[in-house]
Design an enzyme around this catalytic site. Sequence first.
Site, mmCIF file in Angstrom:
data_model
loop_
_atom_site.group_PDB
_atom_site.id
_atom_site.type_symbol
_atom_site.label_atom_id
_atom_site.label_comp_id
_atom_site.label_asym_id
_atom_site.label_seq_id
_atom_site.Cartn_x
_atom_site.Cartn_y
_atom_site.Cartn_z
ATOM 1 N N CYS A 53 11.857 4.760 1.133
ATOM 2 C CA CYS A 53 13.148 5.053 0.475
ATOM 3 C C CYS A 53 13.353 4.221 -0.793
ATOM 4 C CB CYS A 53 14.300 4.804 1.428
ATOM 5 S SG CYS A 53 14.136 5.729 2.953
ATOM 6 N N HIS A 97 21.102 3.750 -1.739
ATOM 7 C CA HIS A 97 20.386 4.757 -0.947
ATOM 8 C C HIS A 97 21.357 5.422 0.037
ATOM 9 C CE1 HIS A 97 17.573 6.820 1.483
ATOM 10 N NE2 HIS A 97 17.552 5.946 2.467
ATOM 11 N N ASN A 131 19.793 12.310 4.108
ATOM 12 C CA ASN A 131 18.927 11.213 3.667
ATOM 13 C C ASN A 131 17.636 11.807 3.090
ATOM 14 O OD1 ASN A 131 17.127 9.087 3.434
ATOM 15 N ND2 ASN A 131 17.709 8.125 5.372
HETATM 16 O O1 UT7 Z 1 16.470 5.734 5.180
HETATM 17 C C1 UT7 Z 1 16.043 4.525 5.753
HETATM 18 C C2 UT7 Z 1 17.177 3.724 6.225
HETATM 19 N N1 UT7 Z 1 17.808 4.383 7.317
HETATM 20 C C3 UT7 Z 1 18.890 3.886 7.831
HETATM 21 O O2 UT7 Z 1 19.378 2.904 7.329
HETATM 22 C C4 UT7 Z 1 19.459 4.531 9.073
HETATM 23 C C5 UT7 Z 1 20.137 3.482 9.932
HETATM 24 N N2 UT7 Z 1 20.640 3.961 11.211
HETATM 25 C C6 UT7 Z 1 21.659 4.812 11.312
HETATM 26 O O3 UT7 Z 1 22.162 5.333 10.345
HETATM 27 C C7 UT7 Z 1 22.266 5.039 12.688
HETATM 28 O O4 UT7 Z 1 21.735 4.089 13.603
HETATM 29 C C8 UT7 Z 1 22.019 6.478 13.240
HETATM 30 C C9 UT7 Z 1 22.856 7.483 12.465
HETATM 31 C C10 UT7 Z 1 20.563 6.819 13.161
HETATM 32 C C11 UT7 Z 1 22.473 6.530 14.702
HETATM 33 O O5 UT7 Z 1 23.833 6.147 14.835
HETATM 34 P P1 UT7 Z 1 24.262 5.095 15.956
HETATM 35 O O6 UT7 Z 1 25.710 4.931 15.865
HETATM 36 O O7 UT7 Z 1 23.423 3.870 15.774
HETATM 37 O O8 UT7 Z 1 23.930 5.886 17.267
HETATM 38 P P2 UT7 Z 1 23.001 5.459 18.476
HETATM 39 O O9 UT7 Z 1 21.582 5.633 18.114
HETATM 40 O O10 UT7 Z 1 23.440 4.136 19.032
HETATM 41 O O11 UT7 Z 1 23.429 6.560 19.529
HETATM 42 C C12 UT7 Z 1 24.755 6.577 20.088
HETATM 43 C C13 UT7 Z 1 24.829 7.756 21.025
HETATM 44 C C14 UT7 Z 1 23.659 7.824 22.026
HETATM 45 O O12 UT7 Z 1 24.157 8.305 23.249
HETATM 46 P P3 UT7 Z 1 24.476 7.291 24.462
HETATM 47 O O13 UT7 Z 1 23.187 6.563 24.719
HETATM 48 O O14 UT7 Z 1 25.550 6.399 23.945
HETATM 49 O O15 UT7 Z 1 24.904 8.213 25.530
HETATM 50 C C15 UT7 Z 1 22.748 8.859 21.414
HETATM 51 O O16 UT7 Z 1 21.974 9.518 22.369
HETATM 52 O O17 UT7 Z 1 24.785 8.978 20.275
HETATM 53 C C16 UT7 Z 1 23.756 9.803 20.799
HETATM 54 N N3 UT7 Z 1 23.178 10.587 19.710
HETATM 55 C C17 UT7 Z 1 23.660 11.778 19.348
HETATM 56 N N4 UT7 Z 1 24.654 12.528 19.821
HETATM 57 C C18 UT7 Z 1 24.853 13.725 19.221
HETATM 58 C C19 UT7 Z 1 22.160 10.244 18.896
HETATM 59 N N5 UT7 Z 1 21.943 11.232 18.002
HETATM 60 C C20 UT7 Z 1 22.852 12.194 18.266
HETATM 61 C C21 UT7 Z 1 23.131 13.434 17.694
HETATM 62 N N6 UT7 Z 1 24.136 14.179 18.200
HETATM 63 N N7 UT7 Z 1 22.414 13.928 16.648
#
Ligand code: UT7
Length: 327
Positions: free
Chosen positions: A114, A254, A284
């Site tokens: 990125c 980004h 992204n």
């Molecule tokens: O480009 C390079 C740099 N990239 C970044 O900087 C990305 C950094 N990370 C992020 O932006 C975030 O961590 C994400 C958007 C990828 C994820 O968000 P989060 O708030 O960290 O969610 P999480 O991974 O902790 O997941 C929370 C919940 C989980 O369910 P449980 O375990 O709490 O029941 C996931 O299974 O959300 C669930 N989940 C979803 N639910 C619906 C994960 N993806 C989805 C989805 N739809 N697409």
Amino acid sequence: MTIRSKIAGTGSCVPEQVLTNKDLESMIDTSDEWITTRTGIRQRHIAPQGQNNSDLAAEASMAALSMAGVDASELDLIIVGTLTPDMPMPSVACLVQRRLGATNAGAFDVAATCSGFLYSLSIADKFIKEDPSRKILAIGSEVLSRRTNWDDRTTCVLFADGAGAAVVTGSQDESGILSTCLHADGSVWDLLTIRGLGTAYPVDQELLSKGWQYIEMKGKDVFKHAVKALESVAHESMAKAGWSNDDLDLLIAHQANIRILDFLRERLNLPKEKVFINIDKYGNTSAASIPIALDEANRSGKLKKGDNVLLISFGGGFTWAGVTMRW
Ligand code: UT7
């Protein structure tokens, strides 16, 4: 007199096809509400089979050359930041060189995920400082949809396709690039990776069944590293340029997550209008994210001559980077 490089023209290109959060609801177990609140993304552009990275990069480049009033034959160098080249060999840059007819240009790709565009822009800056008569294309271009596991809801809602380009020339006035900062930390490479399709693993049934041809991300861990690195490189870049937070007119970071952009706005104490946001429209797009945003800001009149602009990126590797410029 200080020799500076400046951006003389910008361009961008995204595929026509739009994939909305509603569309994704019918493909995987997700919701528009989750994607919008957790990421800020509402839609993204996806390239159909047959449209490749170099096609998007060439379109973006033609728009940038046209704005700069530079003919492709005048180019000395083409640098493409990308992690999704058309093929391992030749580079995307060589394919763009062919498409543009830039017969006097050297061409190579930069693998900095990125941060690929900011790494490319920093390299262009050094070449221009060596000889300000040079004309260089710095590009960020990706077709991430082909490296996305469409069964993995934790990543497939995030990544998308697009390209952005900038023509970099010598500056005749006070405008131009003031500082560049490049960083990397390979010790945590496995938090964001595409394991397969390189030399580490053979392309066999096992690799395909493990899904190692696709992006894997430990999102929460990446998020924590991203906010820390982006805030730090923002301060470092501004300090090198001799700016305080108040001197900044526009931050283009980004576009990975709206919550990261909100965090940066708060930590840098910036009003909303000074933080550029287009993640809602494009998702992204990795190396393409900053040059697409830069082109949108430029064409919409958001960038005025003399504005102080800070560009910051973070991605797999990890890599992170910052560039300050007076527009
Ligand atoms: O480009 C390079 C740099 N990239 C970044 O900087 C990305 C950094 N990370 C992020 O932006 C975030 O961590 C994400 C958007 C990828 C994820 O968000 P989060 O708030 O960290 O969610 P999480 O991974 O902790 O997941 C929370 C919940 C989980 O369910 P449980 O375990 O709490 O029941 C996931 O299974 O959300 C669930 N989940 C979803 N639910 C619906 C994960 N993806 C989805 C989805 N739809 N697409």
